[in-house]
Scaffold this motif. Structure first.
Motif, PDB file in Angstrom:
ATOM      1  N   LEU A  68       0.829  -1.202   0.000  1.00  0.00           N
ATOM      2  CA  LEU A  68       0.000   0.000   0.000  1.00  0.00           C
ATOM      3  C   LEU A  68       0.865   1.254   0.000  1.00  0.00           C
ATOM      4  O   LEU A  68       0.544   2.243  -0.650  1.00  0.00           O
ATOM      5  N   ARG A  69       1.973   1.202   0.753  1.00  0.00           N
ATOM      6  CA  ARG A  69       2.878   2.354   0.797  1.00  0.00           C
ATOM      7  C   ARG A  69       3.365   2.699  -0.601  1.00  0.00           C
ATOM      8  O   ARG A  69       3.302   3.855  -1.029  1.00  0.00           O
ATOM      9  N   ASP A  70       3.850   1.702  -1.329  1.00  0.00           N
ATOM     10  CA  ASP A  70       4.368   1.952  -2.676  1.00  0.00           C
ATOM     11  C   ASP A  70       3.299   2.555  -3.575  1.00  0.00           C
ATOM     12  O   ASP A  70       3.575   3.458  -4.367  1.00  0.00           O
ATOM     13  N   PHE A  71       2.073   2.061  -3.426  1.00  0.00           N
ATOM     14  CA  PHE A  71       0.968   2.565  -4.251  1.00  0.00           C
ATOM     15  C   PHE A  71       0.708   4.044  -3.959  1.00  0.00           C
ATOM     16  O   PHE A  71       0.656   4.884  -4.865  1.00  0.00           O
ATOM     17  N   PHE A  72       0.576   4.382  -2.675  1.00  0.00           N
ATOM     18  CA  PHE A  72       0.204   5.748  -2.336  1.00  0.00           C
ATOM     19  C   PHE A  72       1.373   6.721  -2.454  1.00  0.00           C
ATOM     20  O   PHE A  72       1.182   7.891  -2.761  1.00  0.00           O
ATOM     21  N   ILE A  73       2.599   6.244  -2.209  1.00  0.00           N
ATOM     22  CA  ILE A  73       3.753   7.122  -2.421  1.00  0.00           C
ATOM     23  C   ILE A  73       3.886   7.460  -3.899  1.00  0.00           C
ATOM     24  O   ILE A  73       4.210   8.596  -4.276  1.00  0.00           O
ATOM     25  N   THR A  74       3.626   6.465  -4.744  1.00  0.00           N
ATOM     26  CA  THR A  74       3.613   6.729  -6.189  1.00  0.00           C
ATOM     27  C   THR A  74       2.596   7.814  -6.522  1.00  0.00           C
ATOM     28  O   THR A  74       2.897   8.766  -7.257  1.00  0.00           O
ATOM     29  N   LEU A  75       1.395   7.689  -5.948  1.00  0.00           N
ATOM     30  CA  LEU A  75       0.358   8.701  -6.196  1.00  0.00           C
ATOM     31  C   LEU A  75       0.807  10.079  -5.713  1.00  0.00           C
ATOM     32  O   LEU A  75       0.558  11.088  -6.380  1.00  0.00           O
ATOM     33  N   PHE A  76       1.472  10.127  -4.556  1.00  0.00           N
ATOM     34  CA  PHE A  76       1.899  11.421  -4.029  1.00  0.00           C
ATOM     35  C   PHE A  76       2.864  12.115  -4.989  1.00  0.00           C
ATOM     36  O   PHE A  76       2.702  13.300  -5.311  1.00  0.00           O
ATOM     37  N   PHE A  77       3.874  11.396  -5.458  1.00  0.00           N
ATOM     38  CA  PHE A  77       4.872  12.039  -6.319  1.00  0.00           C
ATOM     39  C   PHE A  77       4.323  12.347  -7.705  1.00  0.00           C
ATOM     40  O   PHE A  77       4.721  13.346  -8.315  1.00  0.00           O
ATOM     41  N   VAL A  78       3.393  11.519  -8.185  1.00  0.00           N
ATOM     42  CA  VAL A  78       2.743  11.853  -9.456  1.00  0.00           C
ATOM     43  C   VAL A  78       1.900  13.114  -9.281  1.00  0.00           C
ATOM     44  O   VAL A  78       1.931  14.028 -10.127  1.00  0.00           O
ATOM     45  N   ALA A  79       1.147  13.187  -8.176  1.00  0.00           N
ATOM     46  CA  ALA A  79       0.338  14.384  -7.912  1.00  0.00           C
ATOM     47  C   ALA A  79       1.218  15.614  -7.743  1.00  0.00           C
ATOM     48  O   ALA A  79       0.868  16.714  -8.194  1.00  0.00           O
ATOM     49  N   LEU A  80       2.375  15.438  -7.113  1.00  0.00           N
ATOM     50  CA  LEU A  80       3.309  16.544  -6.953  1.00  0.00           C
ATOM     51  C   LEU A  80       3.821  17.006  -8.318  1.00  0.00           C
ATOM     52  O   LEU A  80       3.952  18.210  -8.573  1.00  0.00           O
ATOM     53  N   GLY A  81       4.095  16.042  -9.208  1.00  0.00           N
ATOM     54  CA  GLY A  81       4.523  16.403 -10.557  1.00  0.00           C
ATOM     55  C   GLY A  81       3.478  17.204 -11.311  1.00  0.00           C
ATOM     56  O   GLY A  81       3.811  18.061 -12.138  1.00  0.00           O
ATOM     57  N   MET A  82       2.185  16.956 -11.017  1.00  0.00           N
ATOM     58  CA  MET A  82       1.105  17.704 -11.681  1.00  0.00           C
ATOM     59  C   MET A  82       1.102  19.180 -11.301  1.00  0.00           C
ATOM     60  O   MET A  82       0.577  20.014 -12.032  1.00  0.00           O
ATOM     61  N   THR A  83       1.657  19.498 -10.133  1.00  0.00           N
ATOM     62  CA  THR A  83       1.641  20.891  -9.672  1.00  0.00           C
ATOM     63  C   THR A  83       2.825  21.690 -10.200  1.00  0.00           C
ATOM     64  O   THR A  83       2.911  22.892  -9.956  1.00  0.00           O
ATOM     65  N   ILE A  84       3.755  21.016 -10.904  1.00  0.00           N
ATOM     66  CA  ILE A  84       4.944  21.712 -11.405  1.00  0.00           C
ATOM     67  C   ILE A  84       4.607  22.381 -12.734  1.00  0.00           C
ATOM     68  O   ILE A  84       4.306  21.712 -13.724  1.00  0.00           O
TER      69      ILE A  84
END
Length: 574
Positions: A264-280
């Motif tokens: 679950l960690r890998d799944f949600f950490i992936t989502l966090f960094f992808v979401a962070l990339g969307m804000t750049i």
């Protein structure tokens, strides 16, 4: 809801595809996730443009990421950290943060209306656990002195980040009363979490330990419960999830919980960094300029705030340089800190974007440099000596002049000193202490150098792959030369190359080498070795004797025997 599910699908799909590319090109996966987010986000292809979706994905990922970071913080290691690690970490963190504050405030970033300079100074003081651990693991350097110093500093960086997150909600009204109130709330949260994890959770988890789905569900429930308590205390759910993880880190079932939550960690950490990339956003020249400044400052500050404290503690040039090189990047935790600042309205979006770009730049460069850190230090050390910096071998030239250009000849020379050599010296002390007067040890571990010198063992600080070091060690006059370090741990050489080199310097010596692989044995003999040790053979013999003892109901006697032998030993390396 349908839009959110579609957005998560796109996030995972693009993260996987770019993650494959990053894997093939040996780049950090986090870098791939940030690029994936940028591509599909509002500033890229615009396939995900719902700000609500981005916010939900980012917050969920952040909560899980901080929970797992908390689980991996070992409080016992912090307590056991020696003065070298504590002093190095203190110098790096406080020095880096203060230098950053001076620099970023000096270039005009606000300290009054906003907090860009404060957030940047904190972000630049933290290094990437993900990148460092991955590279050091692949290089088999986690258990070396520079590796242990690096990991110790990383743990204390996490504690520093936790303290900053504790006061972060009060930055907008940072009066002494408000500050103390925030600390008090954090204290209440920490005490509540620790008491529950000490007295209630072990009892519960003991009863559900054989039911994996309940262990997983219990860990998630704990994460969100402490997060909600933090929210009610006017802290943040993210801070609560971090405390939830830390409170479980010393708990008997922490390893089991970590294993269950990892997927679950890998799944949600992936989502966090992808979401962070969307804000750049697409960077303009000012953002790129600030990103380059942040990257340059991070590297320079590591050299000043990590190398200098270690050097002043007489760790030698190599053991002082390597941690500075290892730590020269921005942490994924820095992105978390910056993101919380954006959500709280404390910093500008352009500043956050610059940090993300600096993270990308340093993630690529740092991985490249860390892989080649040994070669870089070999080139840097002579230059530093020419500048007047002394290494632990600074008295060697005078000694060489007195002995005619080489060290005092000893009958036995140990080239490299790791656990096998440590055990050999302990065995000499136990069986024939007079042999210690006949050996010379050559190694570049400062702890080994000082400990052996204190025991009156002749030790030379130096790199065994360097011909000058070998000549100074008196290799040409030795009778027995032992290479006990396996190829997997040697830097800048292999046993085969060393055997050939040593044989050319001393044709008459008896050379003992070590083989990692069975196929290496014949090659070492062909290179000139007189005897080759294969550690797996002695390990197999010991394990077979244990099985025999167990079959004969003599395992307790076997254990008592080995305990008695261990009690007699005074090894240099534990």
């Amino acid at each position: 809801m349908h839009e959110l599910i579609r957005d998560i699908t796109l996030c995972i799909l693009f993260a996987w595809m770019l993650g494959l590319l990053a894997h093939f090109f040996r780049q950090p996966l986090i870098l791939a996730y940030l690029i994936a987010g940028f591509l599909i986000g509002p500033f890229g292809l615009k396939w995900v443009k719902s700000q609500e979706s981005i916010a939900i994905i980012s917050e969920l990922g952040l909560i899980f990421m901080l929970f797992m970071i908390g689980l991996e913080i070992d409080l016992k290691k912090i307590v056991r950290a020696g003065p070298v690690i504590l002093f190095a970490a203190g110098g790096q963190l406080l020095g880096g943060a203060l230098l950053g504050l001076v620099l970023f405030a000096g270039i005009g970033l606000s300290l009054a209306a906003g907090f860009d300079a404060i957030y940047l100074s904190v972000a630049c003081a933290l290094s990437s656990t993900v990148i460092i651990v991955k590279v050091l693991y692949e290089k088999r350097e986690l258990d070396t002195l520079p590796g242990r110093v690096t990991l110790g500093v990383l743990v204390l960086q996490d504690v520093f980040a936790i303290l900053f997150l504790a006061v972060q909600p009060s930055l907008g009204n940072l009066q002494i009363g408000v500050f103390l109130l925030s600390i008090g709330r954090v204290g209440v949260l920490v005490v509540t979490a620790l008491v529950l994890s000490r007295y209630l959770l072990p009892w519960l988890f003991h009863r559900i330990a054989r039911t994996p789905e309940l262990v997983l569900l219990g860990a998630l429930a704990w994460c969100f419960l402490i997060g909600e308590i933090a929210e009610q205390l006017h802290l943040s759910r993210e801070m609560g999830s971090l405390v939830a993880g830390v409170s479980l880190s010393t708990f008997p079932y922490a390893l089991d919980v970590t294993a269950k939550v990892t997927t679950l960690r890998d799944f949600f950490i992936t989502l966090f960094f992808v979401a962070l990339g969307m804000t750049i956003p697409v960077p303009n020249l000012s953002v790129i300029g600030l990103a380059l400044l942040i990257a340059g400052f991070t590297v320079a500050s590591r050299l000043v705030t990590t190398f200098v404290p270690l050097y002043l503690m007489k760790q030698g040039l190599r053991a002082s340089l390597l941690p500075a090189i290892n730590l020269a990047q921005i942490s994924e935790f820095s992105l978390v800190v910056i993101q919380t600042g954006v959500v709280a309205g404390h910093i500008q979006t352009a500043t956050a974007s610059a940090v993300s770009f600096a993270f990308v730049i340093l993630a690529v460069l740092s991985t490249f440099v860390m892989v080649r850190s040994d070669a870089l230090t070999r080139r840097a050390i002579p230059a530093l000596k020419r500048l007047g910096l002394r290494d632990l071998d600074h008295g060697r030239d005078a000694e060489a002049a007195e002995t005619g250009g080489h060290g005092a000849a000893r009958r036995i020379v140990l080239l490299g000193f790791f656990r096998a050599a440590s055990a050999l010296v302990a065995e000499m002390e136990r069986q024939n202490v007079s042999l210690l007067k006949e050996i010379t040890v050559v190694d570049f571990n400062p702890m080994v150098f000082r400990t052996l010198a204190d025991r009156d063992v002749h030790v030379i600080y130096g790199d065994i792959s360097n011909v000058d070091t070998l000549l100074h060690a008196g290799i040409g006059h030795a009778e027995i030369i032992i290479l006990s370090v396996p190829d997997s741990l040697l830097k800048g050489a292999t046993n085969e190359k060393l055997v050939r080199h040593v044989r050319s310097l001393n044709p008459a010596a008896k050379i003992v080498a070590t083989a990692d692989l069975l196929a290496d044995v014949d090659q070492l003999y062909a290179a000139g070795a007189d005897y080759v040790t294969v550690p797996r053979l002695s390990d197999a013999h010991e394990l077979f004797s244990v099985i025999e003892a167990a079959d004969q109901e003599l395992l307790a006697d076997k254990r008592a025997e080995i305990d008695a032998r261990l009690g007699e030993r005074r090894e240099v390396l534990p």
